[in-house]
Design a protein around this motif. Sequence first.
Motif, short mmCIF file in Angstrom:
data_model
loop_
_atom_site.label_atom_id
_atom_site.label_comp_id
_atom_site.label_asym_id
_atom_site.label_seq_id
_atom_site.Cartn_x
_atom_site.Cartn_y
_atom_site.Cartn_z
N ARG A 170 0.83 -1.21 0.00
CA ARG A 170 0.00 0.00 0.00
C ARG A 170 0.87 1.26 0.00
NH1 ARG A 170 -2.63 -2.78 3.99
NH2 ARG A 170 -2.17 -1.22 5.59
N ALA A 171 1.94 1.24 0.80
CA ALA A 171 2.84 2.40 0.86
C ALA A 171 3.50 2.64 -0.49
CB ALA A 171 3.89 2.18 1.95
N ARG A 172 3.97 1.58 -1.13
CA ARG A 172 4.59 1.72 -2.44
C ARG A 172 3.57 2.16 -3.48
NH1 ARG A 172 10.09 1.84 -2.63
NH2 ARG A 172 10.41 0.21 -4.15
N GLY A 173 2.35 1.62 -3.37
CA GLY A 173 1.28 2.02 -4.28
C GLY A 173 0.91 3.49 -4.12
N ALA A 174 1.13 4.04 -2.93
CA ALA A 174 0.86 5.45 -2.68
C ALA A 174 2.02 6.34 -3.14
CB ALA A 174 0.60 5.66 -1.19
N GLY A 175 3.05 5.71 -3.71
CA GLY A 175 4.15 6.48 -4.26
C GLY A 175 5.36 6.63 -3.35
N LEU A 176 5.34 5.98 -2.19
CA LEU A 176 6.49 6.10 -1.29
C LEU A 176 7.67 5.28 -1.82
CD1 LEU A 176 4.80 5.85 2.22
CD2 LEU A 176 5.44 7.89 0.95
N GLU A 177 8.84 5.86 -1.71
CA GLU A 177 10.05 5.15 -2.11
C GLU A 177 10.56 4.34 -0.93
OE1 GLU A 177 12.84 8.04 -3.57
OE2 GLU A 177 11.52 8.64 -5.22
N ARG A 178 11.53 3.48 -1.20
CA ARG A 178 12.11 2.62 -0.17
C ARG A 178 12.56 3.43 1.04
NH1 ARG A 178 14.20 -2.44 -0.11
NH2 ARG A 178 15.79 -2.86 1.43
N ALA A 179 13.27 4.52 0.81
CA ALA A 179 13.76 5.35 1.92
C ALA A 179 12.60 5.91 2.74
CB ALA A 179 14.65 6.48 1.39
N ASP A 180 11.49 6.26 2.08
CA ASP A 180 10.32 6.77 2.79
C ASP A 180 9.73 5.69 3.70
OD1 ASP A 180 10.46 9.21 1.31
OD2 ASP A 180 9.32 8.28 -0.32
N VAL A 181 9.62 4.48 3.17
CA VAL A 181 9.07 3.36 3.94
C VAL A 181 9.96 3.07 5.15
CG1 VAL A 181 8.52 0.89 3.88
CG2 VAL A 181 7.84 2.37 1.96
N LEU A 182 11.27 3.02 4.90
CA LEU A 182 12.20 2.77 6.01
C LEU A 182 12.11 3.87 7.06
CD1 LEU A 182 15.30 1.49 4.03
CD2 LEU A 182 13.82 0.16 5.54
N ALA A 183 11.98 5.12 6.63
CA ALA A 183 11.86 6.23 7.57
C ALA A 183 10.59 6.10 8.41
CB ALA A 183 11.89 7.57 6.83
N LEU A 184 9.48 5.72 7.78
CA LEU A 184 8.22 5.55 8.52
C LEU A 184 8.33 4.43 9.56
CD1 LEU A 184 5.48 5.90 5.75
CD2 LEU A 184 5.71 7.28 7.82
N VAL A 185 8.91 3.32 9.15
CA VAL A 185 9.04 2.19 10.07
C VAL A 185 9.97 2.56 11.22
CG1 VAL A 185 9.88 -0.18 10.31
CG2 VAL A 185 8.44 0.45 8.36
#
Length: 150
Positions: free
Chosen positions: A110-125
């Motif tokens: 879902r995060a990737r589908g919303a346009g988040l990049e790998r670095a964004d996902v890692l930052a959120l986690v």
Amino acid sequence: MVEPRKATLIEYRIDRGSGVPAYVQIVEQTERALRMGTLRVGDKLPTAKEVVATTAINPNTVLRAYRDMEQAGLVALRRGLGTFVTRSLARPGAEDDSPLRREITDWVARARGAGLERADVLALVTAALDAHDNEHDSKAPGDRERKEDA
């Protein structure tokens, strides 16, 4: 002794633009595979020659990573046979078929589908983990030491 599985269980990917040394990336990817249960006690790591062929890094870099992991007690070098996993880092809930793993996989999609990049996902986690740890004023066993703010 546990017999190693025959297939290549890990293929290292080196991100030259990350600023993280290649040997550290190999160690981190191996630790991640040990935590996820992809690698198990008795499994054989790829030879330095195989890693060099797939990553185009210096053989000494691979050997340094393997030595670091050996010193940490994660693997053992057996002359003429290869490097074998000697310790697991797997925890319940991290297995491929666990409900937690499915939930996080769905969330990442879902995060990737919303346009988040790998670095964004890692930052959120990372932010969520930090907030949880700060809120509960504790660390789970096995967490690496967090740097204290000066």
